[in-house]
Design a protein around this motif. Structure first.
Motif, PDB file in Angstrom:
ATOM      1  N   LEU A 192     -10.052  -8.920  19.684  1.00  0.00           N
ATOM      2  CA  LEU A 192     -10.114  -9.124  19.292  1.00  0.00           C
ATOM      3  C   LEU A 192     -11.574  -9.351  17.891  1.00  0.00           C
ATOM      4  O   LEU A 192     -11.814 -10.091  17.149  1.00  0.00           O
ATOM      5  CB  LEU A 192     -10.131 -11.051  19.069  1.00  0.00           C
ATOM      6  CG  LEU A 192      -8.623 -11.369  19.077  1.00  0.00           C
ATOM      7  CD1 LEU A 192      -8.740 -13.271  19.776  1.00  0.00           C
ATOM      8  CD2 LEU A 192      -7.707 -11.302  18.235  1.00  0.00           C
ATOM      9  N   HIS A 193     -12.528  -8.916  18.613  1.00  0.00           N
ATOM     10  CA  HIS A 193     -13.813  -8.556  17.583  1.00  0.00           C
ATOM     11  C   HIS A 193     -14.242  -7.816  16.753  1.00  0.00           C
ATOM     12  O   HIS A 193     -13.177  -6.650  16.592  1.00  0.00           O
ATOM     13  CB  HIS A 193     -15.032  -8.300  18.584  1.00  0.00           C
ATOM     14  CG  HIS A 193     -15.176  -6.579  19.188  1.00  0.00           C
ATOM     15  ND1 HIS A 193     -15.200  -5.900  19.393  1.00  0.00           N
ATOM     16  CD2 HIS A 193     -14.398  -6.838  21.045  1.00  0.00           C
ATOM     17  CE1 HIS A 193     -14.687  -5.350  20.135  1.00  0.00           C
ATOM     18  NE2 HIS A 193     -14.888  -5.807  20.870  1.00  0.00           N
ATOM     19  N   PRO A 194     -14.488  -8.300  15.571  1.00  0.00           N
ATOM     20  CA  PRO A 194     -14.559  -7.291  14.554  1.00  0.00           C
ATOM     21  C   PRO A 194     -14.933  -5.856  14.150  1.00  0.00           C
ATOM     22  O   PRO A 194     -13.635  -5.268  13.747  1.00  0.00           O
ATOM     23  CB  PRO A 194     -15.372  -7.256  13.983  1.00  0.00           C
ATOM     24  CG  PRO A 194     -15.821  -9.084  14.034  1.00  0.00           C
ATOM     25  CD  PRO A 194     -15.546  -8.855  15.766  1.00  0.00           C
ATOM     26  N   ASP A 195     -15.549  -5.816  15.324  1.00  0.00           N
ATOM     27  CA  ASP A 195     -15.220  -3.891  15.909  1.00  0.00           C
ATOM     28  C   ASP A 195     -14.718  -3.175  16.405  1.00  0.00           C
ATOM     29  O   ASP A 195     -14.347  -2.034  16.226  1.00  0.00           O
ATOM     30  CB  ASP A 195     -17.130  -3.688  16.380  1.00  0.00           C
ATOM     31  CG  ASP A 195     -17.780  -4.012  15.296  1.00  0.00           C
ATOM     32  OD1 ASP A 195     -17.865  -4.203  14.523  1.00  0.00           O
ATOM     33  OD2 ASP A 195     -19.230  -4.384  16.141  1.00  0.00           O
TER      34      ASP A 195
ATOM     35  N   GLY B 196       8.860   0.069   3.830  1.00  0.00           N
ATOM     36  CA  GLY B 196       8.362   0.232   4.704  1.00  0.00           C
ATOM     37  C   GLY B 196       7.584  -1.271   4.558  1.00  0.00           C
ATOM     38  O   GLY B 196       7.192  -1.532   4.305  1.00  0.00           O
ATOM     39  N   PHE B 197       7.795  -1.804   5.884  1.00  0.00           N
ATOM     40  CA  PHE B 197       6.972  -3.322   6.025  1.00  0.00           C
ATOM     41  C   PHE B 197       5.294  -3.165   7.271  1.00  0.00           C
ATOM     42  O   PHE B 197       5.549  -2.292   7.995  1.00  0.00           O
ATOM     43  CB  PHE B 197       7.068  -4.299   6.002  1.00  0.00           C
ATOM     44  CG  PHE B 197       8.076  -4.315   7.118  1.00  0.00           C
ATOM     45  CD1 PHE B 197       8.123  -5.696   8.460  1.00  0.00           C
ATOM     46  CD2 PHE B 197       9.372  -3.554   7.545  1.00  0.00           C
ATOM     47  CE1 PHE B 197       8.297  -5.422   9.349  1.00  0.00           C
ATOM     48  CE2 PHE B 197      10.634  -4.024   8.113  1.00  0.00           C
ATOM     49  CZ  PHE B 197      10.274  -4.619   9.320  1.00  0.00           C
ATOM     50  N   ALA B 198       4.633  -3.468   6.606  1.00  0.00           N
ATOM     51  CA  ALA B 198       3.452  -4.081   8.440  1.00  0.00           C
ATOM     52  C   ALA B 198       3.239  -5.355   8.513  1.00  0.00           C
ATOM     53  O   ALA B 198       3.233  -5.933   7.405  1.00  0.00           O
ATOM     54  CB  ALA B 198       2.361  -3.116   7.933  1.00  0.00           C
ATOM     55  N   ILE B 199       3.098  -5.910   9.580  1.00  0.00           N
ATOM     56  CA  ILE B 199       2.382  -7.241  10.179  1.00  0.00           C
ATOM     57  C   ILE B 199       0.625  -7.182  10.995  1.00  0.00           C
ATOM     58  O   ILE B 199       1.173  -6.164  11.811  1.00  0.00           O
ATOM     59  CB  ILE B 199       3.263  -8.203  11.043  1.00  0.00           C
ATOM     60  CG1 ILE B 199       4.658  -7.542  10.301  1.00  0.00           C
ATOM     61  CG2 ILE B 199       2.807  -8.637  10.881  1.00  0.00           C
ATOM     62  CD1 ILE B 199       6.051  -8.268  11.195  1.00  0.00           C
ATOM     63  N   LEU B 200      -0.175  -7.737  10.482  1.00  0.00           N
ATOM     64  CA  LEU B 200      -1.483  -7.796  11.274  1.00  0.00           C
ATOM     65  C   LEU B 200      -1.826  -8.810  11.747  1.00  0.00           C
ATOM     66  O   LEU B 200      -1.015  -9.965  10.521  1.00  0.00           O
ATOM     67  CB  LEU B 200      -2.905  -7.426   9.988  1.00  0.00           C
ATOM     68  CG  LEU B 200      -3.660  -6.828  10.162  1.00  0.00           C
ATOM     69  CD1 LEU B 200      -4.252  -6.685  11.694  1.00  0.00           C
ATOM     70  CD2 LEU B 200      -5.377  -6.652   9.140  1.00  0.00           C
TER      71      LEU B 200
ATOM     72  N   ASP C 245      -9.323  -3.418   6.369  1.00  0.00           N
ATOM     73  CA  ASP C 245      -9.436  -1.855   6.436  1.00  0.00           C
ATOM     74  C   ASP C 245      -8.558  -1.034   7.148  1.00  0.00           C
ATOM     75  O   ASP C 245      -8.572  -0.221   7.404  1.00  0.00           O
ATOM     76  CB  ASP C 245     -11.243  -1.605   5.790  1.00  0.00           C
ATOM     77  CG  ASP C 245     -11.187  -2.752   4.558  1.00  0.00           C
ATOM     78  OD1 ASP C 245     -10.722  -2.660   3.893  1.00  0.00           O
ATOM     79  OD2 ASP C 245     -12.278  -2.528   4.005  1.00  0.00           O
ATOM     80  N   LYS C 246      -9.402  -1.579   8.527  1.00  0.00           N
ATOM     81  CA  LYS C 246      -9.217  -0.784   9.865  1.00  0.00           C
ATOM     82  C   LYS C 246      -7.783  -0.496  10.049  1.00  0.00           C
ATOM     83  O   LYS C 246      -7.103   0.238  10.630  1.00  0.00           O
ATOM     84  CB  LYS C 246      -9.843  -1.459  11.291  1.00  0.00           C
ATOM     85  CG  LYS C 246     -11.205  -1.228  11.031  1.00  0.00           C
ATOM     86  CD  LYS C 246     -11.525  -1.968  12.729  1.00  0.00           C
ATOM     87  CE  LYS C 246     -12.733  -1.412  12.461  1.00  0.00           C
ATOM     88  NZ  LYS C 246     -14.018  -1.952  13.674  1.00  0.00           N
ATOM     89  N   ALA C 247      -6.607  -1.550   9.530  1.00  0.00           N
ATOM     90  CA  ALA C 247      -5.337  -1.286   9.958  1.00  0.00           C
ATOM     91  C   ALA C 247      -5.123  -0.639   8.690  1.00  0.00           C
ATOM     92  O   ALA C 247      -3.866   0.071   9.166  1.00  0.00           O
ATOM     93  CB  ALA C 247      -4.948  -3.291   9.657  1.00  0.00           C
ATOM     94  N   LYS C 248      -5.208  -0.626   7.880  1.00  0.00           N
ATOM     95  CA  LYS C 248      -4.821   0.394   6.247  1.00  0.00           C
ATOM     96  C   LYS C 248      -5.179   1.472   6.871  1.00  0.00           C
ATOM     97  O   LYS C 248      -4.267   2.266   6.098  1.00  0.00           O
ATOM     98  CB  LYS C 248      -5.503   0.148   5.122  1.00  0.00           C
ATOM     99  CG  LYS C 248      -5.410  -2.008   4.777  1.00  0.00           C
ATOM    100  CD  LYS C 248      -5.617  -1.635   3.688  1.00  0.00           C
ATOM    101  CE  LYS C 248      -5.113  -2.961   2.782  1.00  0.00           C
ATOM    102  NZ  LYS C 248      -6.225  -3.471   1.358  1.00  0.00           N
TER     103      LYS C 248
ATOM    104  N   MET D  88       1.087  -1.305  -0.109  1.00  0.00           N
ATOM    105  CA  MET D  88       0.077   0.074  -0.342  1.00  0.00           C
ATOM    106  C   MET D  88       1.216   0.874  -0.605  1.00  0.00           C
ATOM    107  O   MET D  88       1.900   1.742   0.391  1.00  0.00           O
ATOM    108  CB  MET D  88      -0.873   0.077   1.138  1.00  0.00           C
ATOM    109  CG  MET D  88      -0.493  -0.246   2.435  1.00  0.00           C
ATOM    110  SD  MET D  88      -1.487   0.214   4.268  1.00  0.00           S
ATOM    111  CE  MET D  88      -2.625   1.061   3.823  1.00  0.00           C
ATOM    112  N   GLN D  89       0.321   2.560  -0.393  1.00  0.00           N
ATOM    113  CA  GLN D  89       0.979   3.270  -0.568  1.00  0.00           C
ATOM    114  C   GLN D  89       0.400   4.067   0.484  1.00  0.00           C
ATOM    115  O   GLN D  89      -0.188   4.815   0.247  1.00  0.00           O
ATOM    116  CB  GLN D  89       0.982   4.485  -2.010  1.00  0.00           C
ATOM    117  CG  GLN D  89       2.083   5.196  -2.524  1.00  0.00           C
ATOM    118  CD  GLN D  89       3.078   4.671  -2.518  1.00  0.00           C
ATOM    119  OE1 GLN D  89       3.521   4.063  -2.780  1.00  0.00           O
ATOM    120  NE2 GLN D  89       4.579   5.633  -1.810  1.00  0.00           N
ATOM    121  N   VAL D  90       1.544   5.195   0.874  1.00  0.00           N
ATOM    122  CA  VAL D  90       1.460   5.778   2.505  1.00  0.00           C
ATOM    123  C   VAL D  90       2.352   7.420   2.174  1.00  0.00           C
ATOM    124  O   VAL D  90       2.954   7.250   2.961  1.00  0.00           O
ATOM    125  CB  VAL D  90       1.637   4.837   4.019  1.00  0.00           C
ATOM    126  CG1 VAL D  90       1.204   5.945   4.603  1.00  0.00           C
ATOM    127  CG2 VAL D  90       0.733   4.013   4.228  1.00  0.00           C
TER     128      VAL D  90
END
Length: 134
Positions: A81-84, A48-52, A26-29, A1-3
């Motif tokens: 861990l819940h989606p929201d 750089g790099f990211a880890i989810l 999407d939340k991580a991005k 992804m481009q930031v």
């Protein structure tokens, strides 16, 4: 992804081979994009790099970007861990778990073999972890 001016490789790790929901990605991005002013406010090399990591104890998001001199800067967030659940900055003494360290080591080696060996940033970005497990 481009930031902003920085290309970030996004990696994912899941406990027990679970899948990560698209909304979580999407939340991580979005969280990574929010870090752009901080990254841009210091010297960096445009990559750089990211880890989810959907772990057993929580959801982790690690963001790393390369700075001059072979330095790797980082940000670390955690969510339930819940989606929201929303990401919050993790305690400053935390670094990475044993599984994340495998990807960090891969990225370190990729950086050394590309950008630090006079290859292009795009060569670094194209170097992807190909293992099924860490």
């Amino acid at each position: 992804m481009q930031v902003g001016p920085t290309a970030i490789k996004l990696n994912a790790i899941c406990a027990d081979a679970a899948a990560i929901d698209d909304a979580v990605f999407d939340k991580a991005k979005a969280q990574i994009i929010e870090a752009e002013p901080e990254m841009s406010g210091m010297p960096h090399l445009g990559a750089g790099f990211a880890i989810l990591h959907e772990g057993e104890e929580g959801r982790w998001l690690l963001l790393h970007w390369w700075q001059p001199g072979g330095i790797c800067a980082r940000k670390l967030w955690r969510a339930d861990l819940h989606p929201d659940a929303m990401f919050e900055e993790a305690a400053p003494h935390l670094f990475a778990c044993v599984w994340e360290l495998a990807l960090i080591d891969f990225e370190r080696r990729a950086w050394m073999e590309t950008a630090m060996s006079h290859k292009s940033i795009s060569d670094y970005i194209a170097t992807r972890f190909s293992g099924d497990t860490v």
